[in-house]
Structure formats: C-alpha cells, structure tokens
Design a protein around this motif. Structure first.
Motif: not given
Lengths: 411, 495
Positions: A210-219, A235-239
């Motif tokens: 969930f931490g990862g998902i949260y960070a991805a949302r921030k990005v 382009t952010t999908w890879h990050i």
C-alpha cells in the motif's frame, strides 16, 4: 370607520385533536406509537411466557460452552473444543471471505459481460444476452447446488493422481488445492486479544504494497500537475510500476518467500491451500449469478451516457481507450455505483445459502449447528440477524460515502 | 469551341449496391466480420457454441423416456454404445415424477383443485394485467373454466353448476361470435346493459383461493369476506354520524373483532345448517411447483399494498410513523431471507399467545410477504421520489386531501414509474421461494432430494435440476417480458 378586532380566542377542545390539522398529526403519531408499543409488549410477554413454559430462560451463557462440532473450512484456529462464540466468529469470517471473493469476481465478470453485450459483434452480444437472461431467471439456490453437483460429479477423485505428475493447482472432487505462500524467514504470528493470530508477514507485505501504491499515486498527481502547467506529460509509468513492484519483491525476498505445492500423501493431498468444494461452488455460483445483474447495471450505465459525449471526446482527438477512461466511465460510474452497492449487499445476503452445500458460514454455524445443538432459537437468531445487519449497514455506509464523493458537485 | 467531347445529358439509373454490402453477406460483414479482432472473436464464439451444443444436444436427445430406473437408462444407453457419466440424460425420472414435482404429495384424486385454482387465478388476473379483452370475453373464460372443472366431479351441486356454467359459456360464446365490436358499441350507446365488471371476480378470488387449495368449509372464506363487509358498513355508518377518523377506527375494530372472535362460530353454525365443505388437505402435503406458486402469489399480492403503505409512511412528515417504517424496511432488507425463514420455522409460534400453533406454510407465507413488502416499499419509494414536486403541489392546489391526492394524482404515476422495479421484485420473490427447501418444505428443490432418495433414481442430478431450472426460467422470463410490454403500453411520455 371600521375597526378590526382580533378573532375570538379559541379555547382548546378535545375534538380538535382529530379535526384540527395542527394537532391531528400529533394524534395519529401517538396512536401509532401506542399501537406499536402494545404490539412489541405483547410479543415480548408472549415470548417470555412461552419460553418459561418450555423451561428456556433467555441467556447467552451457551456461547461460552464448548461447541463440540468441527468446521472444515476455516481462516483461524478452531477445534471442536472451542466455544460456540468462536464457532460463530469462524463462521462470520467465512461469510466475509466468500462475500469478498464473490464481489470481486462478480464485478470483473459483470463488467466484461456488460461491455460485451454492447459489442457491435452481433453474435457476441446475443451470447451475452443469453447468459444474462439464463442466470437472472433461475433461482440462485439452484445454481449453487448445481455448481456443487458439477464439482463433485465431474472432477476426478484424489486417488486418480497416484503416480501422476500434478501441476501446481490440483482439481479434485474434494476441492481445489492451490500453492500456499510460505516464508523461510517468517516473522511469526501476532495475537490479537489472544483470540486469533494474524501473520506479521502478511501485514508487512500489505503495508509495503500500500505504501508503494500511495507513492505511485503521488507521482501520478505530480505528473498531472506538470501536465496542467506545461502541457507536457512526463512519462511516469515505469517509475510508478517500480515503486509498487520493487519494494514488495524485496520484502518477499527478505522474508524468504516460497510456494508450498500440494502433494499426494496416502488418499489425499497434503500441503498447499485447500479450497473446499463447498467454498468453490458457493463462490462460483454467487459470482456467476450476481455477474448477470452487474452486467445489466454496467450496460445501463454506459448507455445512459449520451452519444454526444463520446463524439465530443473523439473530436478533441482522444483515442478510444482514453475516451472510455476519461469521459465515459467517470460519468457512467455515477449511474452504476448505487445499484452496484445493492448487488454487493444481495451477494452477501445470498451467501447465507451456503447452508445448502455445507459451507460453514455464520448461518451454518450460529444459525445451523449451534441452534440445533443448544435449542436457543431466540438468542442465536437474534445474534445472526444482528451480524447480517451490521455487515449490510457497513457495506452501504462505505459505498454511500464513495457515492457521495463521485456525485456531481452542483453549485 | 470547347474541347468537351462528351456531356452526359441524362442521369444514370440507380445501381444496385454491391453484393458485399447488402443481404446476408453484407449483414455478416457489418455485424460479424467488421475487423480482424471482431472476426477472431466471432470464430471463437462460433466454436464455443459448437462445443457446447455438440456436448449438450446428444445428451438431451437420449431415448430414455420410458426407463423405470437409472439402471434401465444405463442399459438403454449401453445398447446404443454410449458409456460414461454424460452418455445421455435419463428422462425416465421426469416422466415418472413430473406430477410429483408439480403437486408434491397432494392427494392424487384432488389434483383438479390446484389446477382449477391456478386456472381461476389466470382468469382473475387477466382484467388486471391486460385490459384489451372485453368483459364478455372475461366472463366467457370464467364460465368455461368452471364448466371444465365441473367435469371432474359428480353430485347434484356439480350438475347444477355444470349446466349453469355451460349454458353461460355457450351464450357468451354465441354473443361473442355473433355481435361484433362496432355493433356492440352501438348497443351500449343505445343503453344496453353491460355485463358486470370482471374485477368483481378478481376481488372474490383471494377468498376462493385458500379454500380450494386447503379445502374445508366454504363458510370460512365467506365469513372472512363478511368481515370486510362488516368493517365497511361500520365505517360508513360511523363516518356519517360521527366523523371520518372515528368511522375508520370503528370499521377496523369491527372487522378485527369479527375475524378474531366471531368468524369461527359463524362458520360452524352455518356449516351445521347447510354443509358446504370439500375434503381438507393438510399443509404438509403441499409441495412442488404448486407450493412455489402459492407462496409466490400470496407474497406478491400481499406485498404490494403493504409495500405502498410502508413507502407512504417512509415519505410522510409524521416523524414517529416514518421512523417505524424506516426501521422495519431497513431491518428486513438488512437480513437474508433465510434468517427470516428460520424465524418462521422456529420462533413465530413463540411470539404468539401461548397455545397458538399455526401451520408452517402459513408462517412462511407471513414472513415471505413481510420480506417482499420491504423491498416493494423501496421500489415504490423510488417511484414517489421520481415524481416532480409540481405534481404534489398541483394536487394540493386542487384542494385534494392527502388520500385523494395519493389515489388520483400521485400513485397512478408513481406506480407506473416503478413497474420495472415491481416486476423484478416479483421475480426475485418467486425465485426466493426455493429457499423454503432449506427449512424442510417440499418445494421442487426439496422434492428433487426426496426423489434421489428413491433407490431407482439414486444418482439422478442433472435431469431434475434442469427440469426445475427450465420451469423457473419460463415463469420468470415471461414475467420480465410482461413488464416490458406493460412499460411500453403505459408509456405516455414523448420519445
């Protein structure tokens, strides 16, 4: 010159309780309340009288007595020496498990079918209509017992697999065996109030995920901001993918994650996670049945969006998948969500039919064996209804909150 | 001069479209093979259809209609060279047991009673469901059904009934054939008497229905109907002399006193003067689709008025009434039907005064009706909420009181809007009647277990489930089609 005088002061008369609209509503309500109280009082006194005649004073003490029956499909530790209360809790978790699995499967299936029903391909649209009509118009209980019969009658017995190389998933007529996640360097379990154990490994993995998902949302939000400011979308999908996948994989590696495969030992399989037939049958039947309803909801939701919206989006130069995700779906969701909620609720309530295939959900434990063993109909049924009421009310509360957040913001 | 060598002077005739754009080929290209992905999907689904049918059809068409047991079925299939679990269906079980799946353990010699009941039910609902057939047609159907029913039994009463209904049917048939619509319209305009409204029979049917199914004295349903008459008389007398609300309360009290204390005595006295009873059938003999339809019909008929009242209560300004209605609706909708059926099977007698012990089917009927009413209330509430406020205000400005406004302005529109929801609630309730098998009633699903307990048919699964599913499908599907028809018929808006 005329003078106006005040109208004569009316004195209160008893008949005004009936004829004066100012008081009449009061009268009606008080009469209704008294009637209701009388009804309740009558039921309570009757019940007390009848139970006293039978020698059964209402008490919940039986919940602490040993249950004395086994539950074969369970999420937490339970033996036949555990209390009735724990049996009920195991049942409640089983209800939640099948409801959760069912809601996810039904949503996925329902969305696919609903979209395919709108397909330009005539054959596929017709096939999907047949599916929907077929499942909607036959009772769900029939589907449940039917699925159970299919699983029992068509799948091979475990002994057939003697000497045969089995894959990682084994289908037998006693249930389905799937690989279970195991940890070589696990962190052990964590006891909640001494009642049941929760795997710390699972909690850690979920937290990291969930931490990862949260960070991805921030990005993603930052990318959105950049796009709004400059017009260029970085382009952010890879990050984003990396943020979700890399830490999770790292944690799994650190915990020494491996899969335990089912193996044939004697007459039955050992190892792996055993999903019993009753669970599979209930899950499949509820998902297939509810999917037919969800498909209709999805179809109606998409059709409710006027064609002009799609055309306008196309005129802006959006590609068809972007039209779907940016224009049609956000609007359609508003139409789809409320009936979807009530279908989730229906699925949860229909999971009580588990009793027909012997899956031990809360109706099977508390309302089934516990009721029959202790003879405490009043107490068990009250508890049972209370559990379902709480589940229903919390699902609708969560979904109403979501509904509120996607609602059109009118000014 | 110009270099134009040729100028066409007349239009070319219209050409036929290319063969690939019209006809079957054109249709296929447009709908099945309009692109690579579409073509692949079409081929895949064609293969899927083929796979299902090639498995299913040989199974369905197996010549086992006359087999007397599962072993005989297997022998017949073996003789044809078919082996294995899915060699073919064993239809013998359906031939032998379909009557049981229909009627349960209802006495064989009394089968005509449920048949007559459901035929009469059909006649009774026709004027409600379809208003396109004439009164004469309705009464003709009723006379015909009664005439056909009288063929089944003997006795002086039956003979009288048979002759009367037969002559009536003949006369009505004659007028139906000889007088056409326009002539009839002229006759009516000239002051000819019309036949009474067939809704009369519909109103009487709820009293005939339980009597025909459960049997017993005919004076009991008459007594029950008299309760309504008594209540109405008390209401009109009191309303005229004292006032509306008092009249209403008086009417309800009079009817309740009649039903609770007097009706039994009335029935037994009348029975001793003029015995009019048919053989009583106990509830535990009910079963099969007869039971499902009985529960479904009672729940449907009972839940609609109850649901409307609950919906009005939920919408009303009276706080306490509203709270009671909301509490009831949300409670019922929050728990599964099966828990309510458990209440019916174990608890309902405990709630009643000590010593009452009423029948399990009656208890189930009560709970299923309450369950359906809560859902119906939500559907009707949706219809009420969808009406624009102008309708309520318009009714108020005409000076209509609350009930007049509801009856003349609000309900006709609100119910029309909620038709799809009402019908899907009906379908849901009818499907949910299968749940009674869990508390041990012998509905089709419960009977299928009983049939499998027979040594001859031990192991028959698919045929029974398939048959039951097919019948449910026919009922529910036709109900949903009817709702679509009704929606179209009542569509008054502009499209």
């Amino acid at each position: 010159m005329t003078t106006l005088t005040d109208p004569p002061k009316e004195s209160f008369q008893l008949s005004m309780l009936i004829y004066d609209t100012r008081y009449r509503s009061m009268t009606i309500q008080i009469v209704a309340l008294i009637g209701f109280m009388l009804l309740i009082g009558m039921i309570i006194s009757n019940t007390a009288q009848n139970l006293a005649d039978l020698g059964k004073e209402p008490s919940f003490g039986f919940l602490m007595e040993p249950a004395g029956y086994d539950i074969n499909q369970r999420l937490i530790e339970y033996t036949s020496q555990s209390t009735h209360l724990r049996a009920a809790f195991v049942g409640l978790l089983n209800t939640l498990l099948v409801a959760f699995m069912g809601c996810i499967a039904a949503t996925i299936l329902g969305v696919i079918i609903g979209v395919l029903r709108l397909s330009k391909n005539w054959l596929i649209a017709q096939l999907m209509s047949v599916y929907v009509e077929f499942f909607r118009n036959v009772p769900v209980l029939l589907w449940i017992v039917f699925t159970m019969a299919i699983l029992i009658e068509t799948l091979p017995a475990p002994r057939v697999f003697k000497g045969v190389e089995t894959g990682s998933v084994v289908f037998t007529n006693r249930g389905i065996y799937v690989p279970e996640p195991l940890f070589a360097r696990g962190l052990g379990d964590f006891s909640v109030f001494g009642a049941f154990d929760v795997s710390i490994d699972l909690l850690v993995i979920l937290a990291v995920l969930f931490g990862g998902i949260y960070a991805a949302r921030k990005v993603k939000l930052r990318a959105d901001k950049t796009q709004e400011a400059t017009g260029d979308r970085p382009t952010t999908w890879h990050i984003r993918l990396g943020l979700i996948v890399v830490p999770t994989v790292a944690v799994l590696f650190a915990l020494g994650f491996y899969l335990g495969y089912p193996e044939l030992k004697g007459f039955n399989f050992k190892g792996g996670t055993h999903m019993r037939n009753s669970l599979i049958a209930l899950w499949l039947a509820l998902s297939l049945y509810t999917a037919a309803f969800i498909a209709e909801i999805v179809r109606a939701g998409i059709m409710a969006i006027s064609h002009g919206q799609t055309e306008a989006a196309a005129a802006l130069g959006l590609r068809s998948n972007r039209i779907m995700s940016l224009v049609v779906l956000p609007q359609a969701l508003r139409v789809i969500i409320p009936p979807l909620i009530s279908n989730y609720l229906n699925l949860t309530k229909n999971s009580s039919l588990a009793i027909a295939v012997g899956y031990m959900d809360i109706t099977g434990t508390l309302g089934g064996i516990t009721l029959n063993q202790t003879g405490r109909e009043l107490e068990t049924l009250l508890l049972l209804m209370l559990c379902y009421l709480i589940i229903s009310l919390s699902i609708s509360a969560v979904m109403n909150w979501y509904n509120e957040s996607v609602k059109l913001k009118e000014r | 001069m110009s270099d134009i060598g040729f100028v066409r002077t007349e239009m070319l005739p219209e050409q036929a479209p290319p063969a690939s754009a019209v006809g079957i080929i054109g249709w296929c290209r447009a709908n099945l093979f309009s692109g690579v992905v579409n073509s692949i999907m079409t081929l895949l689904s064609l293969y899927a259809v083929y796979a299902v049918l090639s498995f299913f059809l040989p199974w369905v068409f197996s010549p086992t209609w006359n087999a007397g047991s599962l072993n005989e079925c297997r022998e017949i299939l073996h003789a044809q060279g078919k082996e294995g679990h899915f060699a073919g269906a064993c239809w013998g079980v359906i031939r032998e047991r379909w009557i049981q799946l229909m009627f349960g353990f209802y006495p064989k010699e009394l089968y005509w009673r449920p048949i007559l009941t459901f035929a009469l039910l059909f006649v009774a609902v026709i004027p409600v469901l379809f208003n396109m057939i004439s009164r004469r047609m309705n009464w003709f159907l009723l006379a015909l059904v009664v005439f056909l029913a009288t063929l089944a039994f003997s006795g002086i009463m039956a003979w009288i009934l048979m002759i009367v209904s037969g002559l009536g049917a003949l006369y009505l048939a004659y007028t139906l054939v000889s007088v056409n619509k326009t002539d009839r319209a002229e006759q009516l305009a000239a002051g000819a008497k019309r036949l009474p409204n067939p809704l009369m029979f519909t109103a009487a049917f709820p009293f005939i229905f339980p009597w025909l199914l459960w049997g017993g004295s005919f004076w009991l349903p008459i007594g029950a109907a008299l309760g309504f008459v008594l209540g109405y008389v008390a209401y009109t007398v009191l309303a005229r002399s004292i006032g509306g609300l008092v009249g209403l309360i008086g009417g309800v009290v009079a009817a309740a006193v009649w039903w609770l204390f007097l009706v039994g005595g009335f029935a037994s006295i009348a029975e001793s003067i003029l015995p009019l009873s048919i053989e009583a059938v106990q509830s535990r003999k009910f079963g099969g689709f007869m039971l499902s339809i009985t529960i479904g019909v009672v729940a449907i008929v009972g839940s609609l008025p109850l649901g409307i009242v609950l919906a009005l209560g939920r919408q009303s300004d009276l706080m306490i009434v509203k709270a009671l209605c909301v509490g009831f609706i949300e409670f019922i909708r929050g728990v599964p039907l099966i828990t309510l059926l458990f209440v019916a099977s174990t608890l309902l007698n405990v709630f009643m005064p000590p010593g009452t012990n009423f029948d399990i089917i009656l208890r189930v009927l009560i709970m299923v009706t309450l369950f359906a009413a809560a859902y119906m209330a939500e559907v009707v509430r949706g219809g009420l909420a969808a009406l624009p406020t102008g309708q309520y205000e318009g009714a108020d400005s005409l000076g209509l009181n609350y009930w007049q406004a509801q009856r003349l302005v609000i309900m006709p529109q609100a119910l029309k809007i909620s038709i799809p929801g009402i019908v899907s609630t009906f379908i849901g309730v009818f499907k949910d009647t299968t749940l009674v098998s869990i508390i041990g009633l012998l509905d089709p699903l419960g009977l299928s277990n009983a049939i499998r307990a027979d040594a001859n048919w031990n192991g028959v699964v698919w045929e029974l489930y398939g048959f039951i599913a097919l019948l449910f499908f026919v009922f529910c599907f036709s109900m949903s089609r009817y709702s679509m028809y009704l929606e179209r018929k009542l569509q008054t808006g502009h499209k």
